[in-house]
Design a protein around this motif. Structure first.
Motif, PDB file in Angstrom:
ATOM      1  N   ASP A   1      29.572  48.597  46.713  1.00 58.87           N
ATOM      2  CA  ASP A   1      29.454  47.970  45.491  1.00 58.87           C
ATOM      3  C   ASP A   1      30.520  47.029  45.232  1.00 58.87           C
ATOM      4  N   LEU A   2      31.508  47.551  45.891  1.00 54.08           N
ATOM      5  CA  LEU A   2      32.883  46.641  45.727  1.00 54.08           C
ATOM      6  C   LEU A   2      33.769  46.519  46.666  1.00 54.08           C
ATOM      7  N   ILE A   3      34.506  45.587  47.130  1.00 55.42           N
ATOM      8  CA  ILE A   3      35.029  45.625  48.285  1.00 55.42           C
ATOM      9  C   ILE A   3      36.699  45.189  47.787  1.00 55.42           C
TER      10      ILE A   3
ATOM     11  N   PRO B   1      28.273  42.885  46.479  1.00 55.66           N
ATOM     12  CA  PRO B   1      27.838  42.415  45.109  1.00 55.66           C
ATOM     13  C   PRO B   1      29.314  42.031  44.391  1.00 55.66           C
ATOM     14  N   GLY B   2      30.459  42.820  44.805  1.00 55.95           N
ATOM     15  CA  GLY B   2      31.527  42.437  43.857  1.00 55.95           C
ATOM     16  C   GLY B   2      32.839  42.604  44.893  1.00 55.95           C
ATOM     17  N   ALA B   3      33.730  41.843  44.891  1.00 58.57           N
ATOM     18  CA  ALA B   3      35.039  41.805  45.544  1.00 58.57           C
ATOM     19  C   ALA B   3      36.082  41.433  44.728  1.00 58.57           C
ATOM     20  N   VAL B   4      37.409  42.067  45.024  1.00 54.50           N
ATOM     21  CA  VAL B   4      38.545  41.891  44.349  1.00 54.50           C
ATOM     22  C   VAL B   4      39.414  41.466  45.555  1.00 54.50           C
TER      23      VAL B   4
ATOM     24  N   GLY C   1      48.541  36.432  43.247  1.00 54.14           N
ATOM     25  CA  GLY C   1      47.271  36.678  42.543  1.00 54.14           C
ATOM     26  C   GLY C   1      46.341  37.513  43.170  1.00 54.14           C
ATOM     27  N   CYS C   2      45.297  37.880  42.227  1.00 55.28           N
ATOM     28  CA  CYS C   2      44.266  38.592  42.735  1.00 55.28           C
ATOM     29  C   CYS C   2      42.742  37.969  41.781  1.00 55.28           C
ATOM     30  N   ALA C   3      41.684  37.643  42.792  1.00 49.11           N
ATOM     31  CA  ALA C   3      40.496  37.041  42.175  1.00 49.11           C
ATOM     32  C   ALA C   3      39.231  37.870  42.517  1.00 49.11           C
ATOM     33  N   GLY C   4      38.544  38.042  41.316  1.00 42.99           N
ATOM     34  CA  GLY C   4      37.394  38.969  41.578  1.00 42.99           C
ATOM     35  C   GLY C   4      35.931  37.915  41.433  1.00 42.99           C
ATOM     36  N   SER C   5      35.138  38.456  42.248  1.00 40.62           N
ATOM     37  CA  SER C   5      33.732  37.634  42.023  1.00 40.62           C
ATOM     38  C   SER C   5      32.624  38.624  41.283  1.00 40.62           C
ATOM     39  N   GLY C   6      31.707  37.901  41.684  1.00 42.77           N
ATOM     40  CA  GLY C   6      30.457  38.620  41.035  1.00 42.77           C
ATOM     41  C   GLY C   6      30.195  38.191  39.477  1.00 42.77           C
TER      42      GLY C   6
ATOM     43  N   ASN D   1      36.733  50.584  31.817  1.00 39.33           N
ATOM     44  CA  ASN D   1      36.918  49.267  31.540  1.00 39.33           C
ATOM     45  C   ASN D   1      36.268  48.226  32.661  1.00 39.33           C
ATOM     46  N   ALA D   2      36.320  47.091  32.080  1.00 38.09           N
ATOM     47  CA  ALA D   2      35.625  45.934  32.964  1.00 38.09           C
ATOM     48  C   ALA D   2      36.451  45.827  34.418  1.00 38.09           C
ATOM     49  N   LEU D   3      35.880  45.190  35.266  1.00 38.07           N
ATOM     50  CA  LEU D   3      36.555  44.990  36.501  1.00 38.07           C
ATOM     51  C   LEU D   3      37.766  44.231  36.359  1.00 38.07           C
ATOM     52  N   SER D   4      37.674  43.161  35.363  1.00 44.86           N
ATOM     53  CA  SER D   4      38.590  42.074  35.295  1.00 44.86           C
ATOM     54  C   SER D   4      40.239  42.958  34.661  1.00 44.86           C
TER      55      SER D   4
END
Length: 342
Positions: A204-206, A243-246, A257-262, A296-299
């Motif tokens: 679900d998340l990587i 579906p999701g990545a950080v 930095g870190c960047a999140g997708s989805g 919490n939300a992913l961000s």
């Protein structure tokens, strides 16, 4: 022998326990151990209990929960390094203090990590892992999340795949540990990369770092600086895989930095600290997962994790041997979930 007075009640001079008589017929005792509040009911009145405890040193009240909520369970499939503050040695205390029950499934047991401390003693955990998964499944244990990290071979990837199959409803989070600083680790083969890429496809998340994100996208890893737009684009490309990545460890000039997708796209930047430690990725992942399971939300979870890692690095003396990791332990009380008033 008399109890000494405190702002929160009477203090026993021998045990140091503070006793509060806030309601008639009900008494509480509580003590601070490692920054965690422990409490119990000493005398009756449970059925009509609607009182509150005072948090030491603050005077604030938190409601006493008559029916505590069972902590969420996370199956942690990682290596266990006895020294060096990484992998399960970091993940277990972080998740525990965040109110989550971690269940450790060591893929391999090492005396130290492999980053400059010589050749560690080693005990492979694959056979144990297979039996442990079967045992947990037979017991009817349900996991809210499965979190995988370093998988040193295809047999260990198969262990993670089996866990995914046994608990299909669990949230699946993969840290595809394969390399750093523009290079794949020496033990990472093309066949292993393919298996880890497939495992990411079932997640679900990587949580890849900059190098690992490029490996997953079948690119030759680079270490050049990125613009904010390029960093976000790299994370977005990974949605073709999961579906999701950080993506962590993104070089953004004077920032890291870190960047999140989805659906919850974001870019978080912290001032770059030019010191490198083992285990910071594991620390980041554990705080992020604990924050997610707190609702919490992913961000927000990613920001919490980045902030805690930065504080842990700042808390580590400059003279400290970096091979032994960051001094995160004194900061663990910051991660304790705050009780909300009802």
């Amino acid at each position: 022998m008399f109890h000494s007075k405190t702002p929160f009640g009477e203090k026993d001079p021998v045990s140091g326990v503070i006793i509060s008589c806030k309601l008639s017929g009900i008494r509480f005792f509580y003590a601070e151990v490692c920054g965690i509040l422990f409490y119990d009911v000493l005398m009756g009145g449970c059925a009509r209990l609607k009182s509150a405890l005072l948090i030491p040193h603050t005077g604030k009240e938190v409601p006493y929960l008559i029916h505590p909520v069972e902590p969420k369970k996370v199956l942690c499939i990682h290596d266990l390094s006895g020294m060096g503050r990484c992998s399960l040695a970091v993940i277990l205390p972080v998740l525990s203090v965040m109110g989550v029950q971690p269940v450790a499934l060591p893929t391999v047991v090492l005396s130290t990590h492999t980053g400059g401390l010589g050749t560690p003693a080693r005990l492979d955990g694959c056979a144990y892992g297979e039996q442990a998964l079967e045992h947990y499944h037979a017991l009817g244990v349900e996991f809210d999340c499965i979190y995988t990290g370093y998988l040193g071979g295809e047999d260990q990837v198969a262990l993670a795949e089996k866990a995914f199959a046994l608990w299909p409803a669990a949230k699946k989070i993969v840290d595809p540990v394969m390399g750093d600083n523009g290079k794949a680790y020496s033990t990472v083969t093309p066949a292993l990369i393919d298996r880890i890429r497939a495992l990411c496809g079932a997640a679900d998340l990587i949580l890849p770092n900059y190098t690992e994100a490029q490996i997953l996208l079948q690119r030759q890893p680079q270490t050049e600086l990125l613009t904010d737009e390029a960093a976000q684009a790299l994370a977005d490309e990974l949605t073709a895989l999961a579906p999701g990545a950080v993506v962590t460890g993104l070089p953004l000039g004077k920032y890291i930095g870190c960047a999140g997708s989805g659906k919850d796209r974001f870019l978080i930047k912290k001032l770059h600290i030019s010191r490198s430690f083992p285990g910071t990725g594991d620390l980041y992942g554990a705080v992020l997962i604990g924050s997610l399971l707190q609702g919490n939300a992913l961000s927000a979870a990613a920001d919490n994790a980045a902030e805690f890692v930065a504080l842990s690095i700042q808390n580590t003396p400059a003279a400290q041997d970096t091979r032994y990791g960051v001094w995160f332990e004194p900061l663990l009380p910051r991660l304790c979930p705050a009780s909300s008033a009802e």
